[in-house]
Design a protein around this motif. Structure first.
Motif, PDB file in Angstrom:
ATOM      1  N   ILE A  14     -18.160  -2.312   8.884  1.00 45.37           N
ATOM      2  CA  ILE A  14     -16.916  -2.724   8.224  1.00 45.37           C
ATOM      3  C   ILE A  14     -16.531  -4.123   8.707  1.00 45.37           C
ATOM      4  O   ILE A  14     -16.218  -5.003   7.906  1.00 45.37           O
ATOM      5  CB  ILE A  14     -15.783  -1.723   8.518  1.00 45.37           C
ATOM      6  CG1 ILE A  14     -16.165  -0.339   8.006  1.00 45.37           C
ATOM      7  CG2 ILE A  14     -14.480  -2.184   7.903  1.00 45.37           C
ATOM      8  CD1 ILE A  14     -15.135   0.732   8.273  1.00 45.37           C
ATOM      9  N   VAL A  18     -16.245  -7.427   6.399  1.00 41.83           N
ATOM     10  CA  VAL A  18     -14.968  -8.150   6.366  1.00 41.83           C
ATOM     11  C   VAL A  18     -15.223  -9.627   6.690  1.00 41.83           C
ATOM     12  O   VAL A  18     -14.740 -10.527   6.005  1.00 41.83           O
ATOM     13  CB  VAL A  18     -13.973  -7.514   7.363  1.00 41.83           C
ATOM     14  CG1 VAL A  18     -12.789  -8.436   7.608  1.00 41.83           C
ATOM     15  CG2 VAL A  18     -13.489  -6.169   6.840  1.00 41.83           C
ATOM     16  N   ASP A  23     -12.839  -9.079   3.266  1.00 39.73           N
ATOM     17  CA  ASP A  23     -11.674  -8.683   4.063  1.00 39.73           C
ATOM     18  C   ASP A  23     -10.664  -7.840   3.303  1.00 39.73           C
ATOM     19  O   ASP A  23      -9.764  -7.264   3.883  1.00 39.73           O
ATOM     20  CB  ASP A  23     -10.983  -9.916   4.662  1.00 39.73           C
ATOM     21  CG  ASP A  23     -10.593 -10.910   3.594  1.00 39.73           C
ATOM     22  OD1 ASP A  23     -11.236 -10.897   2.519  1.00 39.73           O
ATOM     23  OD2 ASP A  23      -9.654 -11.684   3.817  1.00 39.73           O
ATOM     24  N   LYS A  26     -10.400  -2.730   2.508  1.00 43.15           N
ATOM     25  CA  LYS A  26      -9.576  -1.576   2.875  1.00 43.15           C
ATOM     26  C   LYS A  26      -8.359  -1.394   1.975  1.00 43.15           C
ATOM     27  O   LYS A  26      -7.621  -0.430   2.095  1.00 43.15           O
ATOM     28  CB  LYS A  26      -9.151  -1.714   4.335  1.00 43.15           C
ATOM     29  CG  LYS A  26     -10.203  -1.201   5.316  1.00 43.15           C
ATOM     30  CD  LYS A  26     -10.086   0.295   5.456  1.00 43.15           C
ATOM     31  CE  LYS A  26     -10.999   0.859   6.522  1.00 43.15           C
ATOM     32  NZ  LYS A  26     -10.768   2.300   6.681  1.00 43.15           N
ATOM     33  N   LYS A  27      -8.121  -2.345   1.092  1.00 48.14           N
ATOM     34  CA  LYS A  27      -6.922  -2.227   0.245  1.00 48.14           C
ATOM     35  C   LYS A  27      -7.119  -1.255  -0.910  1.00 48.14           C
ATOM     36  O   LYS A  27      -6.161  -0.871  -1.568  1.00 48.14           O
ATOM     37  CB  LYS A  27      -6.564  -3.594  -0.337  1.00 48.14           C
ATOM     38  CG  LYS A  27      -6.037  -4.546   0.696  1.00 48.14           C
ATOM     39  CD  LYS A  27      -5.433  -5.758   0.028  1.00 48.14           C
ATOM     40  CE  LYS A  27      -4.801  -6.666   1.065  1.00 48.14           C
ATOM     41  NZ  LYS A  27      -4.393  -7.936   0.476  1.00 48.14           N
ATOM     42  N   CYS A  28      -8.339  -0.902  -1.185  1.00 48.91           N
ATOM     43  CA  CYS A  28      -8.631  -0.073  -2.354  1.00 48.91           C
ATOM     44  C   CYS A  28      -7.969   1.294  -2.227  1.00 48.91           C
ATOM     45  O   CYS A  28      -8.029   1.909  -1.174  1.00 48.91           O
ATOM     46  CB  CYS A  28     -10.129   0.077  -2.481  1.00 48.91           C
ATOM     47  SG  CYS A  28     -10.624   1.352  -3.626  1.00 48.91           S
ATOM     48  N   PHE A  29      -7.309   1.757  -3.281  1.00 52.23           N
ATOM     49  CA  PHE A  29      -6.805   3.135  -3.250  1.00 52.23           C
ATOM     50  C   PHE A  29      -7.459   3.995  -4.338  1.00 52.23           C
ATOM     51  O   PHE A  29      -6.898   4.957  -4.806  1.00 52.23           O
ATOM     52  CB  PHE A  29      -5.282   3.211  -3.242  1.00 52.23           C
ATOM     53  CG  PHE A  29      -4.568   2.773  -4.494  1.00 52.23           C
ATOM     54  CD1 PHE A  29      -5.199   2.063  -5.477  1.00 52.23           C
ATOM     55  CD2 PHE A  29      -3.221   3.102  -4.656  1.00 52.23           C
ATOM     56  CE1 PHE A  29      -4.523   1.674  -6.624  1.00 52.23           C
ATOM     57  CE2 PHE A  29      -2.529   2.725  -5.785  1.00 52.23           C
ATOM     58  CZ  PHE A  29      -3.185   2.011  -6.770  1.00 52.23           C
ATOM     59  N   ILE A  53     -15.065   2.640  -1.820  1.00 50.60           N
ATOM     60  CA  ILE A  53     -14.707   3.668  -0.837  1.00 50.60           C
ATOM     61  C   ILE A  53     -15.795   3.806   0.212  1.00 50.60           C
ATOM     62  O   ILE A  53     -15.509   3.961   1.407  1.00 50.60           O
ATOM     63  CB  ILE A  53     -14.344   5.016  -1.499  1.00 50.60           C
ATOM     64  CG1 ILE A  53     -13.924   6.000  -0.415  1.00 50.60           C
ATOM     65  CG2 ILE A  53     -15.467   5.591  -2.300  1.00 50.60           C
ATOM     66  CD1 ILE A  53     -13.012   7.054  -0.881  1.00 50.60           C
ATOM     67  N   SER A  56     -15.109   1.175   2.639  1.00 52.59           N
ATOM     68  CA  SER A  56     -13.958   1.377   3.518  1.00 52.59           C
ATOM     69  C   SER A  56     -14.234   2.498   4.519  1.00 52.59           C
ATOM     70  O   SER A  56     -13.574   2.589   5.539  1.00 52.59           O
ATOM     71  CB  SER A  56     -12.692   1.632   2.711  1.00 52.59           C
ATOM     72  OG  SER A  56     -12.780   2.872   2.094  1.00 52.59           O
ATOM     73  N   TRP A  57     -15.195   3.345   4.211  1.00 48.20           N
ATOM     74  CA  TRP A  57     -15.613   4.364   5.174  1.00 48.20           C
ATOM     75  C   TRP A  57     -16.749   3.849   6.057  1.00 48.20           C
ATOM     76  O   TRP A  57     -17.283   4.597   6.872  1.00 48.20           O
ATOM     77  CB  TRP A  57     -16.071   5.638   4.445  1.00 48.20           C
ATOM     78  CG  TRP A  57     -14.949   6.559   4.096  1.00 48.20           C
ATOM     79  CD1 TRP A  57     -13.889   6.282   3.298  1.00 48.20           C
ATOM     80  CD2 TRP A  57     -14.770   7.908   4.535  1.00 48.20           C
ATOM     81  NE1 TRP A  57     -13.062   7.369   3.199  1.00 48.20           N
ATOM     82  CE2 TRP A  57     -13.582   8.392   3.957  1.00 48.20           C
ATOM     83  CE3 TRP A  57     -15.497   8.760   5.357  1.00 48.20           C
ATOM     84  CZ2 TRP A  57     -13.094   9.673   4.171  1.00 48.20           C
ATOM     85  CZ3 TRP A  57     -15.011  10.054   5.582  1.00 48.20           C
ATOM     86  CH2 TRP A  57     -13.818  10.503   4.982  1.00 48.20           C
ATOM     87  N   ARG A  84      -4.523  -3.506  -6.614  1.00 44.98           N
ATOM     88  CA  ARG A  84      -4.236  -3.576  -5.189  1.00 44.98           C
ATOM     89  C   ARG A  84      -4.703  -4.866  -4.549  1.00 44.98           C
ATOM     90  O   ARG A  84      -4.628  -5.017  -3.342  1.00 44.98           O
ATOM     91  CB  ARG A  84      -4.954  -2.424  -4.486  1.00 44.98           C
ATOM     92  CG  ARG A  84      -4.201  -1.148  -4.620  1.00 44.98           C
ATOM     93  CD  ARG A  84      -3.173  -1.075  -3.527  1.00 44.98           C
ATOM     94  NE  ARG A  84      -2.352   0.081  -3.742  1.00 44.98           N
ATOM     95  CZ  ARG A  84      -1.786   0.790  -2.783  1.00 44.98           C
ATOM     96  NH1 ARG A  84      -1.946   0.472  -1.543  1.00 44.98           N
ATOM     97  NH2 ARG A  84      -1.020   1.797  -3.071  1.00 44.98           N
TER      98      ARG A  84
END
Ligand code: SF4
Ligand code: SF4
Ligand code: SF4
Ligand code: SF4
Lengths: 376, 779
Positions: A14, A18, A23, A26-29, A53, A56-57, A84
Motif C-alpha cells: 500500500i 501510494v 495516494d 484509500k478514499k474509495c468506498f 478495493i 486498499s486491502w 470520492r
C-alpha cells in the motif's frame, strides 16, 4: 482452499503504491461508478473497482499479476466521475508502475530508475562507459577534423554498436524473464477470478491473440473510446509511430552498414532519411504535447517516473534532430557534443526500458493478447 | 350560554358562481335563523360585517359557509363565540364541477324527476352545521388545583444530564434519578468518543466529565444516585413519585396487572369479578393500590425518560457460528471498549497483544443480511472508532470491518472518510460465515465480499457489533401507577423502545407527560443523545405549561376540551379504561372510571367505546355528531322517481380530512352523494351514529382514516385500529338484520394520498349502488 482465499494485507505494498502516485486509493468506498463509466472494462468482472478495493486491502498478488490493470488505458473517465476523488485511473497507473518493477530483474535497477536521488548516478553511467570504452579501444576521437562533419569520426560506429547491441540484448533478456513470470501469474489470476474460460495456458493461442490485437494497437482504437483524455490519443499515437519509425530506420542503418558496408550520413533525398526525419519531428511534437497535457491536468498526479520518461523521450527526439541540424549547419563542436548527449539518452532508453514506464508497451501488449486469447 | 345564531355564506372563491345562493339562504330562513351573504367574507369588509353583527346584534354562534375549516381559522376566530365552518369550497364546488353535476334548467325544476346533486350537497352541509352548533358549548379549561413544575429525569447518563441542563437553563427545577452510585452511565466507560463538532474527523476524549461538572453548577439540578422509581402516580402537573434503592421492596412498589394465565381457572374458564380481585390482591400483596397516593411522595410536573441502554448479551444459539461464548477472544463491542478503556488492547485468552482484529457488523448466515438486534448507525460508527484503537495501539496493527450496512449519517461521513484513509484499516461488505480457532489465533471466513466470493482473514481477536438494548426491554422503568399497567402497552411493535410513532412524534411516548430521549428511543451516538435530550426537555416544558393553562399538549395542542362523564349511567363496563390508548383512565375497585384530564389527549376513543354513550366533550359529543347525521336529507321515492342514494363518510380530521381538501384543491372529482363529517379520530366513532344513519335510510357508511397495524399512522396510536374492530363487529350485527355488511366499511388514507380519494369514494358508492338502496329507507 484455505490458502487460496486467505487474504493478508501487505502494508508495504500500500505504501509503495501510494508513493507511486496512488495516494488516493484509500478514499474509495466501492460505489462502482468507475466500473460503470469505464469505456474499456468488460461486463464480466469489470475494473477498476475491484482493483480499488484490492489495493486498499494491500492485496499485492491479486494486482500485479492481473491483466486488467493493463487493459486500462488510463483514459481518466473513472477519475473524473468518482464521487470520492479516489482517482482510480491514477491508482491503476501506480499499480502498473509497481508491477513493472516487480517483474523486471534485477530489482535494484528498477528502484534506481524510480528514485530521483539516483538520477545523477544514472546520468553519469553512460558518460563513464562511453569514455572508458572509448579510451581503451581508441574509438572515441575528440579531434575528428575533416571539412565534413561525420559523427562516426568522433564516436565510431564500432563503439556505438559495441555498446548498444549488448544493451538491446539486455533489454530483450530482462523482458523475457519478466514476461515469463507475468504471463503465468496473469493466467493463474484470471483462472482464479473467473476472467477467462481457458483452463490451461497455450503459448500458440497467446501468439494468435497477439496477432489479432495488433490492428487495435496500431489504430489506438482503445484510446478513442475514452472521453476524458481524448487529446492524449493524438500525442500517444505520434510518439508510438515515431518509435516504430525510428526502430525501422535504426535496423536499416544497421543492415546497410554491415551488409552493404555503406556509411552514413545519408543524403536528405533518401527515403530512409525522410522516415527518420518525420519520426524525429513526430517524437518531439508528440512528447511535447504529452508534457503540455500533463501540465494542464491538475487533477492527475504526475510522478517522478512520468517526468523521467517524458523528458527522456523529448530529449531523445530533440537531441537527435539538433545533432542533424547542427551537422547540416556545419557547427562541428556543438554537433559532436549534441551527438554525445543524444547517445546518452539512447543509452538510458535501452538499459532502463524494461524498468521504466515505457515497459508498458510490452506488458500491455501481452496483456491485451492474453485478454483476446482468454476471451476476457 | 344563550345562543344567538347567524349563518354567513361566502359567495367568493367560485362558490356563488356554482351554487344557487338564494336557495342556500332558504335553509336557515326556514328555521327562522338570520342569514347573510358576502362576496369576500374573509376580507376586511367581510370580517367587519361579522364583528358588527357580534357586537350589535349579539350574535354568538356563527355558521360560516365558505372555505374549509383548515384555512382562515385565525380570521374567523371571535372571542366568546361558537364558530362552525361549513366547507362549501374545497369539498363542494372545487371538487364537483358543473360539467359533471349540472344545474337544473327551468323545466327540470320540481318535475319530480330531476334534482341538483350539488345544491343538495351544499344545503345538507349547511343544515349539518346548524344542527351541530345547537349541540355544542364553548369549552372551559380543566385546571389542576396545584401544579408542580419540577421535572423528573430518569437516568443519569449523557442524555439525562444534558436534558437536566437544558431544563435548568430554561428555569425549571430538575431531579435526576440514577440507579448507579455515580452519574455518567455508559458514556463514562469509554476510551474515546466519536467526533461531535466540525470537521467531524477524529476521535475526541469523552466529554461526560465536563457535562457532569456543568450540571453540578446548576442549583436547580438535584441528583439522586443509587435510586430508582418505585412508582409514578397521578398525572402530568401532579405526578406523585416514590423513589427507592435498587432491589428494595416498598409498599409503594407499583402493582402489576394480572398476567393472562392467572385470569382463568385450572379449566381455562375466565374467573368472575370477585375472584379476579382476590387473585389480583394476592398477586400484588404488600403493594398499595394504584389510586393510593404516597403521602411522602415527591411531586413532579413531567418526566424525561433517559434510562438508556445495556449491552446486548448475545445469548443463544444464533451466534455459535461466530464462536461467541466458545472462543474467549470473540467479544462484543462493549467488552472490547472495556478492554480499550483499561489500556492497550490485549486478548482475553492469554493477555497477548491483539494486533489483528476483525469487526463483524452482521451475524450473517442465510439470506438475512440484517445487523445484530438493537443496532443502527451508531454501531457502524463504533466499529470505525474501535478499529482506530487497534491502529493507535499498534503501528503495524490491522483492523478489518465486515459489514452489510455501513451507516455514517450526516457529518459522521467525514469520520468514515478519515478512518478509511488509514492504511491498516480494511473494510468490505460481506456475509460472515464462521469464526474458528486457528493455531493460537482465530480465522474468519466470509462470503460474497467485495474482494471475491470467499475470503479468510487471520485475527487475534474478533469483535461482534452487538446492539444497545433499551432499558425498557428488561423493566417498565417508569413504574406508572396506571390501571393499564406500569409500562408502555403493546410496545413490542417498537421492539420495546419507548416510542409511540417512529416518524411523526419523536419524544412522545404512549403516556402523556413522559418524554423519552436518547438510547431508550433508538441506538444513538453521544452527540445525537445530547440533541435528543434538548427535544425531550422542551416537550416536558411544553407539557407543564399546557397543564398550567388547562389545555392539551399533543397532538391537539391547546385544545381546552376534555372528556366529560355522566357517571350516573355508567355500568362499570371498563371499556373506556381499557381502550384509552394513553392509559388516561383508572377505574376504582367498583370499576368506575377515574378520569385524569392532564393524561388525556382528547382523542375521544373513550367516547367511541362507551356503550352507554355517556362520554363527550363540550364541542364534540355523541349528540352533536348524531344531530349532524340526522340533519342529512335522505330523499326517497316520495321525492323523486329515482332518488339518489345517500352516503355518510366519517373522516379523521388529522389526515383524511386534509386529504379531501387537497383533492378539492387539485380539482379531483368524486361522488356528490356522500356527506362527510370530520371526527377527532376514527377511535371516537361511536357505533350509534352508524346505526342511526342506517335506520334513517342511508345506503352506505364508510370511515376514512389513518393506517393501522404495525406501521400505523394513527395520531392516537390505536384509534383507527379500534375503529376497525368495531366496524367488523357492526358488520355481524348488520347481517343479522338482513342488511349487507358491505354497507359499512373503513378505508385507510395518508395525508399525501389525496389522489386516491376519488377512487376510494367512487368505488364504494358504485358497489353500494349495485346492492341497491337501503331496504329500511322510508320506514
Ligand atoms: S468510483 Fe471511486 S469510490 Fe466509487 S468504486 Fe470507483 S474508485 Fe471507488
Ligand atoms: S482510466 Fe479509463 S480505462 Fe482505466 S479504468 Fe479508468 S475509465 Fe477504465
Ligand atoms: S380515550 Fe382519548 S379522550 Fe378518552 S380519556 Fe383516553 S386520551 Fe382522553
Ligand atoms: S365505557 Fe362508559 S359505561 Fe363503560 S365504564 Fe366507561 S363510562 Fe362507564
Amino acid at each position: 482452499m484455505a490458502d487460496k482465499c486467505l487474504v493478508e494485507p501487505n502494508l508495504e505494498f500500500i505504501k509503495e503504491v501510494v508513493g507511486l502516485g496512488g495516494d488516493t486509493l484509500k478514499k474509495c468506498f466501492q460505489c462502482a461508478t468507475c466500473s460503470v463509466v469505464c469505456p474499456i472494462a468488460p461486463d464480466n468482472k469489470p475494473f477498476p473497482r475491484k482493483e480499488m478495493i484490492a489495493a486498499s486491502w494491500g492485496l499485492k498478488d491479486k494486482l500485479v499479476g492481473s491483466m486488467d490493470i493493463w487493459l486500462c488505458h488510463n483514459c481518466g473517465d473513472c477519475t473524473t466521475m468518482c464521487p470520492r476523488g479516489a482517482k482510480p485511473g491514477d491508482v491503476l497507473g501506480a499499480i502498473r508502475s509497481y508491477a513493472i518493477s516487480e517483474y523486471a530483474v534485477p530489482k535494484f535497477i528498477g528502484k534506481a530508475v524510480n528514485d530521483p536521488k539516483k538520477l545523477p548516478v544514472l546520468l553519469g553511467l553512460p558518460v563513464v562507459i562511453f569514455l572508458v570504452l572509448g579510451f581503451i579501444t581508441g574509438l572515441l576521437d575528440f579531434t575528428p577534423g575533416g571539412d565534413k562533419i561525420v559523427h562516426s569520426n568522433f564516436f565510431s560506429s564500432w563503439l556505438v554498436d559495441m555498446i548498444f547491441v549488448p544493451l538491446a540484448a539486455w533489454a530483450v533478456v530482462v523482458f523475457g524473464i519478466g514476461l515469463k513470470r507475468f504471463v503465468n501469474d496473469m493466467h493463474e489470476n484470471a483462472v482464479l477470478e473467473g476472467k477467462t474460460d481457458k483452463k490451461k495456458l497455450e503459448i500458440g493461442g497467446l501468439i494468435r491473440g497477439l496477432f489479432s490485437v495488433i490492428p487495435t494497437i496500431l489504430k489506438h482504437s482503445k484510446f478513442s473510446e475514452c472521453d476524458e483524455n481524448k487529446e492524449r490519443a493524438t500525442a500517444h499515437l505520434m510518439v508510438f509511430y515515431s518509435f516504430i519509425g525510428l526502430f525501422i530506420v535504426t535496423n536499416i542503418f544497421f543492415v546497410v552498414l554491415y551488409v552493404f558496408q555503406i556509411h552514413g550520413p545519408y543524403s536528405q533525398m533518401n527515403p530512409v532519411k525522410w522516415l527518420a526525419n518525420v519520426s524525429g519531428i513526430a517524437l518531439i511534437i508528440g512528447s511535447a504535447l504529452m508534457i503540455k497535457n500533463r501540465m494542464g491536468k491538475t487533477d492527475q498526479v504526475t510522478s517522478y517516473k512520468d517526468w523521467y520518461l517524458l523528458i527522456l523521450v523529448l530529449g531523445l527526439g530533440a537531441t537527435g534532430m539538433l545533432t542533424e541540424m547542427t551537422r547540416l549547419a556545419g557547427i562541428a563542436g556543438l554537433s559532436y557534443a549534441l551527438y554525445f548527449i543524444h547517445l546518452m539518452f539512447v543509452f538510458h532508453l535501452f538499459i532502463f526500458l524494461p524498468f521504466s514506464k515505457l515497459a508498458h508497451l510490452v506488458y500491455r501488449t501481452v496483456a491485451m493478447a492474453y485478454g483476446e486469447y482468454g476471451n476476457r | 350560554m344563550d345562543k344567538k345564531y347567524g349563518v354567513y355564506i361566502c359567495t367568493g372563491c367560485g362558490i356563488g358562481d356554482v351554487l344557487d345562493t338564494e336557495g342556500l339562504c332558504g335553509v336557515p330562513k326556514e328555521e327562522g335563523i338570520g342569514v347573510k351573504t358576502h362576496p369576500f367574507l374573509c376580507g376586511k369588509e367581510g370580517v367587519e360585517l361579522l364583528k358588527k353583527d357580534i357586537a350589535d346584534d349579539g350574535i354568538n354562534t356563527l355558521i360560516i359557509a365558505g372555505c374549509s375549516r383548515r384555512v382562515n381559522f385565525d380570521v374567523f376566530n371571535f372571542a366568546g363565540c361558537i364558530v362552525d365552518r361549513v366547507n362549501l369550497r374545497e369539498q363542494v364546488v372545487w371538487s364537483h364541477p358543473r360539467s359533471e353535476f349540472p344545474a337544473l334548467t327551468e323545466e327540470q325544476k320540481d318535475d319530480g324527476e330531476h334534482f341538483d346533486r350539488l345544491q343538495m350537497l351544499a344545503e345538507d352541509y349547511i343544515k349539518m352545521g346548524m344542527a351541530k352548533v345547537e349541540k355544542i358549548d364553548l369549552p372551559e379549561p380543566s385546571m389542576l388545583e396545584t401544579i408542580s413544575k419540577r421535572i423528573l429525569v430518569i437516568g443519569g447518563g449523557i442524555t439525562g444530564i444534558s436534558a437536566a441542563i437544558d431544563a435548568a437553563k430554561a428555569g425549571y427545577d430538575v431531579t435526576i434519578v440514577e440507579k448507579e452510585a455515580s452519574l455518567g452511565g455508559n458514556a463514562a466507560k469509554i476510551r474515546k468518543q466519536l467526533p461531535n463538532e466540525d470537521p467531524f474527523e477524529s476521535l475526541i476524549p469523552p466529554i461526560i466529565e465536563a457535562k457532569i461538572k456543568e450540571a453540578e453548577a446548576y442549583s436547580g439540578i438535584e441528583v439522586k444516585t443509587n435510586s430508582i422509581v418505585a412508582r409514578i402516580a397521578g398525572q402530568p402537573g401532579e405526578f406523585t413519585v416514590t423513589l427507592k434503592k435498587p432491589g428494595e421492596a416498598t409498599e409503594f412498589d407499583v402493582p402489576y396487572p394480572l398476567p393472562d394465565e392467572m385470569k382463568v381457572d385450572e379449566n381455562g374458564k375466565e374467573l368472575d369479578v370477585e375472584k379476579l380481585i382476590e387473585v389480583y390482591n394476592e398477586y400484588n400483596k404488600g403493594k398499595k393500590d394504584i389510586l393510593t397516593l404516597d403521602p411522602d411522595g415527591e411531586l413532579f410536573g413531567a418526566v424525561i425518560l433517559a434510562a438508556g441502554w445495556r449491552p446486548d448479551k448475545l445469548e443463544g444459539k444464533a451466534f455459535t457460528h461466530l464462536g461467541f461464548g466458545k472462543l474467549p477472544d470473540v467479544v462484543t463491542n462493549y467488552q472490547f471498549e472495556e478492554i480499550a478503556a483499561k489500556g492497550k488492547i490485549t486478548r482475553p485468552s492469554d493477555g497477548n497483544e491483539a494486533k489483528s482484529v476483525v469487526f463483524i457488523q452482521s451475524p450473517g448466515k442465510g439470506d438475512d443480511d440484517s445487523d445484530f438486534d438493537y443496532t443502527g448507525s451508531v454501531t457502524s460508527l463504533v466499529a470505525l472508532k474501535q478499529a482506530q484503537y487497534v491502529r493507535e495501539d499498534y503501528p503495524e496493527g490491522k483492523a478489518y470491518i465486515f459489514y452489510q450496512h455501513m451507516r455514517t449519517p450526516g457529518l459522521q461521513e467525514n469520520f468514515y472518510k478519515s478512518i478509511q484513509q488509514d492504511e491498516g484499516i480494511f473494510l468490505t461488505k460481506g456475509d460472515v460465515i464462521s469464526v474458528a480457532k486457528n493455531g493460537d489465533g482465530l480465522i474468519v471466513e466470509a462470503d460474497n465480499t467485495l474482494l471475491g466470493e470467499k475470503i479468510q482473514v487471520k485475527a487475534d481477536m474478533v469483535v461482534l457489533a452487538a446492539g444497545m438494548v433499551p432499558a425498557t426491554v428488561d423493566d417498565p422503568v417508569i413504574n406508572l401507577a396506571y390501571r393499564q399497567g406500569p409500562g408502555f402497552r403493546d410496545n413490542a411493535i417498537f421492539n420495546e423502545y419507548a416510542d409511540s410513532n417512529f416518524i411523526c412524534f419523536p419524544y412522545e411516548t404512549q403516556r402523556t407527560g413522559i418524554y423519552a430521549a436518547g438510547c431508550i428511543r433508538r441506538s444513538m451516538t453521544i452527540e445525537e443523545s445530547i440533541e435528543d435530550a434538548t427535544g425531550a426537555a422542551l416537550k416536558a416544558i411544553q407539557c407543564i405549561e399546557s397543564v398550567n393553562r388547562g389545555v392539551a399538549v399533543h397532538p391537539r395542542s391547546g385544545d381546552m376540551t376534555f372528556p366529560d362523564f355522566f357517571f350516573q349511567r355508567c355500568t362499570q363496563c371498563k371499556r373506556c379504561t381499557e381502550e384509552c390508548p394513553f392509559g388516561a383512565l383508572d377505574d376504582d375497585e367498583k370499576g368506575t372510571p377515574k378520569p385524569n384530564p392532564t393524561r388525556c389527549r382528547r382523542c375521544g376513543t373513550c367516547m367511541g367505546a362507551c356503550p352507554e354513550r355517556i362520554i363527550g366533550f363540550a364541542d364534540y359529543n355523541i349528540d352533536s355528531i348524531g344531530s349532524m347525521v340526522k340533519a342529512i336529507g335522505v330523499p326517497s321515492e316520495d321525492d323523486y322517481s329515482e332518488p339518489p342514494l345517500r352516503f355518510l363518510g366519517l373522516v379523521c380530521e388529522n389526515d383524511a380530512y386534509p386529504a379531501l381538501d387537497i383533492a378539492g384543491m387539485n380539482k379531483l372529482t368524486y361522488s356528490a352523494d356522500v356527506r362527510f363529517i370530520p371526527v377527532r379520530c376514527l377511535g371516537s366513532v361511536n357505533v350509534i351514529w352508524i346505526k342511526d344513519a342506517l335506520s334513517q335510510g342511508m345506503d352506505g357508511i364508510f370511515l376514512l382514516g389513518c393506517k393501522h397495524g404495525d406501521d400505523y399512522q394513527c395520531h392516537f396510536v390505536k384509534g383507527s385500529e379500534l375503529a376497525d374492530i368495531r366496524m367488523k363487529k357492526i358488520g355481524e350485527a348488520l347481517t343479522s338484520l338482513a342488511l349487507e355488511e358491505e354497507r359499512v366499511a373503513q378505508f385507510q388514507v395518508a395525508i399525501d394520498e389525496y389522489d386516491k380519494i376519488p377512487e376510494i369514494v367512487n368505488t364504494f358508492v358504485e358497489m353500494v349502488e349495485k346492492l341497491g338502496p337501503n331496504p329500511f329507507k322510508g320506514f
